[in-house]
Write a protein that holds these residues in place. Sequence first.
Motif, PDB file in Angstrom:
ATOM      1  N   ARG A   1       0.822  -1.209   0.000  1.00 45.70           N
ATOM      2  CA  ARG A   1       0.000   0.000   0.000  1.00 45.70           C
ATOM      3  C   ARG A   1       0.864   1.271   0.000  1.00 45.70           C
ATOM      4  N   LEU A   2       1.713   1.344  -1.012  1.00 49.82           N
ATOM      5  CA  LEU A   2       2.638   2.461  -1.164  1.00 49.82           C
ATOM      6  C   LEU A   2       2.284   3.296  -2.385  1.00 49.82           C
ATOM      7  N   SER A   3       2.798   4.519  -2.418  1.00 49.47           N
ATOM      8  CA  SER A   3       2.717   5.312  -3.644  1.00 49.47           C
ATOM      9  C   SER A   3       3.704   4.724  -4.648  1.00 49.47           C
ATOM     10  N   VAL A   4       3.509   5.036  -5.914  1.00 44.52           N
ATOM     11  CA  VAL A   4       4.430   4.537  -6.937  1.00 44.52           C
ATOM     12  C   VAL A   4       5.848   5.037  -6.648  1.00 44.52           C
ATOM     13  N   LYS A   5       5.969   6.270  -6.187  1.00 40.56           N
ATOM     14  CA  LYS A   5       7.281   6.844  -5.878  1.00 40.56           C
ATOM     15  C   LYS A   5       7.998   6.046  -4.797  1.00 40.56           C
ATOM     16  N   ASN A   6       7.316   5.778  -3.685  1.00 36.46           N
ATOM     17  CA  ASN A   6       7.942   5.049  -2.587  1.00 36.46           C
ATOM     18  C   ASN A   6       8.220   3.592  -2.946  1.00 36.46           C
ATOM     19  N   ALA A   7       7.339   3.013  -3.746  1.00 37.29           N
ATOM     20  CA  ALA A   7       7.577   1.640  -4.207  1.00 37.29           C
ATOM     21  C   ALA A   7       8.804   1.596  -5.113  1.00 37.29           C
ATOM     22  N   ALA A   8       8.932   2.613  -5.977  1.00 36.97           N
ATOM     23  CA  ALA A   8      10.081   2.684  -6.884  1.00 36.97           C
ATOM     24  C   ALA A   8      11.382   2.830  -6.105  1.00 36.97           C
ATOM     25  N   ILE A   9      11.357   3.648  -5.054  1.00 36.50           N
ATOM     26  CA  ILE A   9      12.546   3.810  -4.217  1.00 36.50           C
ATOM     27  C   ILE A   9      12.914   2.482  -3.559  1.00 36.50           C
ATOM     28  N   SER A  10      11.907   1.788  -3.045  1.00 35.68           N
ATOM     29  CA  SER A  10      12.126   0.513  -2.362  1.00 35.68           C
ATOM     30  C   SER A  10      12.755  -0.531  -3.277  1.00 35.68           C
ATOM     31  N   ILE A  11      12.412  -0.467  -4.555  1.00 33.90           N
ATOM     32  CA  ILE A  11      12.911  -1.453  -5.517  1.00 33.90           C
ATOM     33  C   ILE A  11      14.198  -0.993  -6.187  1.00 33.90           C
ATOM     34  N   LEU A  12      14.207   0.237  -6.675  1.00 32.97           N
ATOM     35  CA  LEU A  12      15.304   0.687  -7.533  1.00 32.97           C
ATOM     36  C   LEU A  12      16.602   0.954  -6.784  1.00 32.97           C
ATOM     37  N   VAL A  13      16.530   1.265  -5.489  1.00 39.15           N
ATOM     38  CA  VAL A  13      17.772   1.468  -4.734  1.00 39.15           C
ATOM     39  C   VAL A  13      18.588   0.169  -4.675  1.00 39.15           C
ATOM     40  N   PRO A  14      18.032  -0.937  -4.158  1.00 40.18           N
ATOM     41  CA  PRO A  14      18.836  -2.165  -4.133  1.00 40.18           C
ATOM     42  C   PRO A  14      19.114  -2.745  -5.517  1.00 40.18           C
ATOM     43  N   VAL A  15      18.118  -2.707  -6.405  1.00 39.91           N
ATOM     44  CA  VAL A  15      18.332  -3.244  -7.750  1.00 39.91           C
ATOM     45  C   VAL A  15      19.366  -2.408  -8.499  1.00 39.91           C
ATOM     46  N   GLY A  16      19.294  -1.085  -8.343  1.00 34.91           N
ATOM     47  CA  GLY A  16      20.257  -0.200  -8.994  1.00 34.91           C
ATOM     48  C   GLY A  16      21.677  -0.465  -8.516  1.00 34.91           C
ATOM     49  N   LEU A  17      21.842  -0.668  -7.211  1.00 35.48           N
ATOM     50  CA  LEU A  17      23.171  -0.962  -6.663  1.00 35.48           C
ATOM     51  C   LEU A  17      23.700  -2.284  -7.212  1.00 35.48           C
ATOM     52  N   TYR A  18      22.805  -3.268  -7.326  1.00 34.85           N
ATOM     53  CA  TYR A  18      23.207  -4.562  -7.881  1.00 34.85           C
ATOM     54  C   TYR A  18      23.660  -4.425  -9.341  1.00 34.85           C
ATOM     55  N   ILE A  19      22.893  -3.669 -10.122  1.00 38.76           N
ATOM     56  CA  ILE A  19      23.237  -3.487 -11.535  1.00 38.76           C
ATOM     57  C   ILE A  19      24.548  -2.719 -11.682  1.00 38.76           C
ATOM     58  N   LEU A  20      24.727  -1.686 -10.873  1.00 33.09           N
ATOM     59  CA  LEU A  20      25.969  -0.912 -10.922  1.00 33.09           C
ATOM     60  C   LEU A  20      27.172  -1.779 -10.574  1.00 33.09           C
ATOM     61  N   TYR A  21      27.008  -2.616  -9.568  1.00 35.59           N
ATOM     62  CA  TYR A  21      28.103  -3.514  -9.171  1.00 35.59           C
ATOM     63  C   TYR A  21      28.433  -4.487 -10.304  1.00 35.59           C
ATOM     64  N   THR A  22      27.391  -5.088 -10.894  1.00 33.60           N
ATOM     65  CA  THR A  22      27.601  -6.048 -11.986  1.00 33.60           C
ATOM     66  C   THR A  22      28.250  -5.372 -13.188  1.00 33.60           C
ATOM     67  N   ALA A  23      27.743  -4.193 -13.556  1.00 30.82           N
ATOM     68  CA  ALA A  23      28.282  -3.485 -14.721  1.00 30.82           C
ATOM     69  C   ALA A  23      29.719  -3.040 -14.481  1.00 30.82           C
ATOM     70  N   SER A  24      30.039  -2.614 -13.252  1.00 28.94           N
ATOM     71  CA  SER A  24      31.378  -2.113 -12.952  1.00 28.94           C
ATOM     72  C   SER A  24      32.434  -3.197 -13.121  1.00 28.94           C
ATOM     73  N   LYS A  25      32.089  -4.449 -12.831  1.00 31.42           N
ATOM     74  CA  LYS A  25      33.030  -5.538 -12.974  1.00 31.42           C
ATOM     75  C   LYS A  25      33.419  -5.732 -14.440  1.00 31.42           C
ATOM     76  N   PHE A  26      32.445  -5.543 -15.334  1.00 25.32           N
ATOM     77  CA  PHE A  26      32.726  -5.747 -16.754  1.00 25.32           C
ATOM     78  C   PHE A  26      33.354  -4.511 -17.391  1.00 25.32           C
ATOM     79  N   ILE A  27      32.970  -3.345 -16.895  1.00 21.95           N
ATOM     80  CA  ILE A  27      33.573  -2.104 -17.418  1.00 21.95           C
ATOM     81  C   ILE A  27      35.050  -2.048 -17.048  1.00 21.95           C
ATOM     82  N   GLY A  28      35.351  -2.518 -15.851  1.00 17.96           N
ATOM     83  CA  GLY A  28      36.731  -2.488 -15.403  1.00 17.96           C
ATOM     84  C   GLY A  28      37.574  -3.629 -15.947  1.00 17.96           C
ATOM     85  N   ALA A  29      36.906  -4.595 -16.601  1.00 22.86           N
ATOM     86  CA  ALA A  29      37.648  -5.755 -17.113  1.00 22.86           C
ATOM     87  C   ALA A  29      38.442  -5.410 -18.342  1.00 22.86           C
TER      88      ALA A  29
END
Length: 207
Positions: free
Chosen positions: A179-207
């Motif tokens: 029972r969240l607003s779209v904004k708060n739901a997006a924050i709840s999802i995109l913060v951890p997912v974004g960190l995961y994607i950044l970590y995954t991408a950084s490994k390949f960018i640095g390779a």
Amino acid sequence: MTLIQVLTNPNGFFEEKMKTEVEMKTPLLIVLLIAVLGAINAVIVTQKIMEILPPEAAAFASIGAIAGGIGAFIGAIIMWVIYSGVFYAISSILGGEGTFKRVLEVVAYGFIPSIASGIIGIIVMATSFSFENFDMQNPELLEQAMLNDPTMKMSVIVGILFTLWSANIWIFGLVHARRLSVKNAAISILVPVGLYILYTASKFIGA
């Protein structure tokens, strides 16, 4: 409601889903299917590695393949619980209401794109990827070579795109489950997912 609606109209799907009791049979089947695909992928990778090892090491190929498959299978189930726990915790800080069991349910539905991703991964690993030119004596060099491999990079890009698709589904799932607003739901999802994607991408960018 059909599972296709999860992919095409997640907002409508979860709006209807919230009118019924929590049902875990379908979510469990989704997660188990992903776990099986992950196990198959792990077995293929392990077998490919063992094929180019010395004969005395290759003798343990079947044991390694089984261990890799079991590890991947269990890992998929654990990740389901971890994802749900993180989303639940962040959404709680943002004023979310509703049970953890309901979050487990919607997160499992959000993993549906991972089924396609898993199948693609198996096909790529089975047909296009080879360890023949890799140095198996140095684990660090092996990891570096894998990160530099074009097939692996393309596989990771595809995986990231499917993860973003899942994130879109999870946002709408959390809107209704917590029972969240779209904004708060997006924050709840995109913060951890974004960190995961950044970590995954950084490994390949640095390779």
